[in-house]
Design a protein around this motif. Structure first.
Motif, mmCIF file in Angstrom:
data_model
loop_
_atom_site.group_PDB
_atom_site.id
_atom_site.type_symbol
_atom_site.label_atom_id
_atom_site.label_comp_id
_atom_site.label_asym_id
_atom_site.label_seq_id
_atom_site.Cartn_x
_atom_site.Cartn_y
_atom_site.Cartn_z
ATOM 1 N N LYS A 9 0.802 -1.226 0.000
ATOM 2 C CA LYS A 9 0.000 0.000 0.000
ATOM 3 C C LYS A 9 0.835 1.276 0.000
ATOM 4 O O LYS A 9 0.332 2.344 -0.347
ATOM 5 C CB LYS A 9 -0.956 -0.009 1.190
ATOM 6 C CG LYS A 9 -2.039 -1.050 1.066
ATOM 7 C CD LYS A 9 -2.990 -0.981 2.223
ATOM 8 C CE LYS A 9 -4.060 -2.039 2.085
ATOM 9 N NZ LYS A 9 -4.973 -2.074 3.229
ATOM 10 N N ASP A 10 2.098 1.179 0.399
ATOM 11 C CA ASP A 10 2.932 2.383 0.437
ATOM 12 C C ASP A 10 3.846 2.500 -0.790
ATOM 13 O O ASP A 10 4.835 3.210 -0.754
ATOM 14 C CB ASP A 10 3.718 2.476 1.743
ATOM 15 C CG ASP A 10 4.343 1.167 2.186
ATOM 16 O OD1 ASP A 10 4.303 0.180 1.426
ATOM 17 O OD2 ASP A 10 4.870 1.122 3.306
ATOM 18 N N MET A 11 3.464 1.857 -1.887
ATOM 19 C CA MET A 11 4.176 2.006 -3.163
ATOM 20 C C MET A 11 3.431 3.101 -3.944
ATOM 21 O O MET A 11 2.250 2.951 -4.256
ATOM 22 C CB MET A 11 4.149 0.664 -3.917
ATOM 23 C CG MET A 11 4.843 0.695 -5.233
ATOM 24 S SD MET A 11 5.026 -0.898 -6.102
ATOM 25 C CE MET A 11 3.701 -1.928 -5.542
ATOM 26 N N HIS A 12 4.124 4.216 -4.243
ATOM 27 C CA HIS A 12 3.432 5.383 -4.774
ATOM 28 C C HIS A 12 3.813 5.798 -6.193
ATOM 29 O O HIS A 12 3.128 6.631 -6.776
ATOM 30 C CB HIS A 12 3.666 6.578 -3.850
ATOM 31 C CG HIS A 12 3.192 6.341 -2.455
ATOM 32 N ND1 HIS A 12 1.863 6.210 -2.124
ATOM 33 C CD2 HIS A 12 3.868 6.160 -1.299
ATOM 34 C CE1 HIS A 12 1.744 5.992 -0.835
ATOM 35 N NE2 HIS A 12 2.948 5.950 -0.304
ATOM 36 N N ILE A 56 11.418 -13.096 1.564
ATOM 37 C CA ILE A 56 11.024 -12.114 0.541
ATOM 38 C C ILE A 56 10.356 -10.915 1.196
ATOM 39 O O ILE A 56 10.687 -9.762 0.908
ATOM 40 C CB ILE A 56 10.106 -12.756 -0.513
ATOM 41 C CG1 ILE A 56 10.873 -13.835 -1.288
ATOM 42 C CG2 ILE A 56 9.548 -11.704 -1.459
ATOM 43 C CD1 ILE A 56 10.015 -14.736 -2.146
ATOM 44 N N MET A 57 9.424 -11.183 2.113
ATOM 45 C CA MET A 57 8.728 -10.088 2.797
ATOM 46 C C MET A 57 9.686 -9.262 3.649
ATOM 47 O O MET A 57 9.560 -8.033 3.724
ATOM 48 C CB MET A 57 7.567 -10.639 3.619
ATOM 49 C CG MET A 57 6.464 -11.199 2.731
ATOM 50 S SD MET A 57 5.114 -11.978 3.622
ATOM 51 C CE MET A 57 4.294 -10.564 4.330
ATOM 52 N N ASP A 58 10.667 -9.904 4.275
ATOM 53 C CA ASP A 58 11.685 -9.168 5.036
ATOM 54 C C ASP A 58 12.497 -8.262 4.119
ATOM 55 O O ASP A 58 12.822 -7.127 4.490
ATOM 56 C CB ASP A 58 12.616 -10.133 5.774
ATOM 57 C CG ASP A 58 11.971 -10.755 7.006
ATOM 58 O OD1 ASP A 58 10.912 -10.242 7.457
ATOM 59 O OD2 ASP A 58 12.518 -11.756 7.511
ATOM 60 N N ALA A 59 12.833 -8.745 2.932
ATOM 61 C CA ALA A 59 13.595 -7.941 1.969
ATOM 62 C C ALA A 59 12.780 -6.729 1.520
ATOM 63 O O ALA A 59 13.328 -5.632 1.356
ATOM 64 C CB ALA A 59 13.996 -8.789 0.767
ATOM 65 N N VAL A 60 11.471 -6.906 1.350
ATOM 66 C CA VAL A 60 10.587 -5.789 0.982
ATOM 67 C C VAL A 60 10.566 -4.769 2.112
ATOM 68 O O VAL A 60 10.663 -3.555 1.871
ATOM 69 C CB VAL A 60 9.162 -6.305 0.657
ATOM 70 C CG1 VAL A 60 8.179 -5.151 0.527
ATOM 71 C CG2 VAL A 60 9.183 -7.152 -0.614
ATOM 72 N N TYR A 65 9.123 -0.732 2.602
ATOM 73 C CA TYR A 65 7.719 -0.931 2.264
ATOM 74 C C TYR A 65 7.068 -1.923 3.229
ATOM 75 O O TYR A 65 7.745 -2.693 3.877
ATOM 76 C CB TYR A 65 7.592 -1.430 0.812
ATOM 77 C CG TYR A 65 8.179 -0.457 -0.165
ATOM 78 C CD1 TYR A 65 7.480 0.679 -0.565
ATOM 79 C CD2 TYR A 65 9.457 -0.635 -0.662
ATOM 80 C CE1 TYR A 65 8.032 1.596 -1.445
ATOM 81 C CE2 TYR A 65 10.021 0.270 -1.540
ATOM 82 C CZ TYR A 65 9.302 1.384 -1.925
ATOM 83 O OH TYR A 65 9.860 2.287 -2.789
ATOM 84 N N THR A 66 5.740 -1.882 3.264
ATOM 85 C CA THR A 66 4.981 -2.756 4.152
ATOM 86 C C THR A 66 4.206 -3.770 3.321
ATOM 87 O O THR A 66 3.157 -3.445 2.770
ATOM 88 C CB THR A 66 3.996 -1.920 5.000
ATOM 89 O OG1 THR A 66 4.722 -0.842 5.613
ATOM 90 C CG2 THR A 66 3.330 -2.770 6.056
#
Length: 71
Positions: A9-12, A56-60, A65-66
């Motif tokens: 959601k925080d990709m703008h 993968i989620m940790d790398a994001v 990003y969340t």
């Protein structure tokens, strides 16, 4: 190969998407990353014998990003 779907959601902007797509070069086991700032979604195709969804989620998160898992 497995597929992981995430909502970011925080990709703008397109730069955010490009930053996330760089994970396919930076994270061993990640084959393809398709990120769209318009839909705020990210699709990751990965080798489950090399990398896990948690990694993968940790790398994001490390990129600022969340990620939220889309079932």
């Amino acid at each position: 190969m497995k597929t992981l779907l995430l909502e970011i959601k925080d990709m703008h902007c397109s730069n955010c998407a490009m930053k996330l797509q760089a994970l396919e070069d930076d994270l061993p086991g990640v084959d393809t990353v398709d990120a769209s700032y318009r839909s705020q979604k990210m699709k990751v195709i990965y080798d489950e014998t090399i990398v896990t969804p948690v990694t993968i989620m940790d790398a994001v998160r490390k990129l600022g990003y969340t990620p939220e898992l889309i079932p």
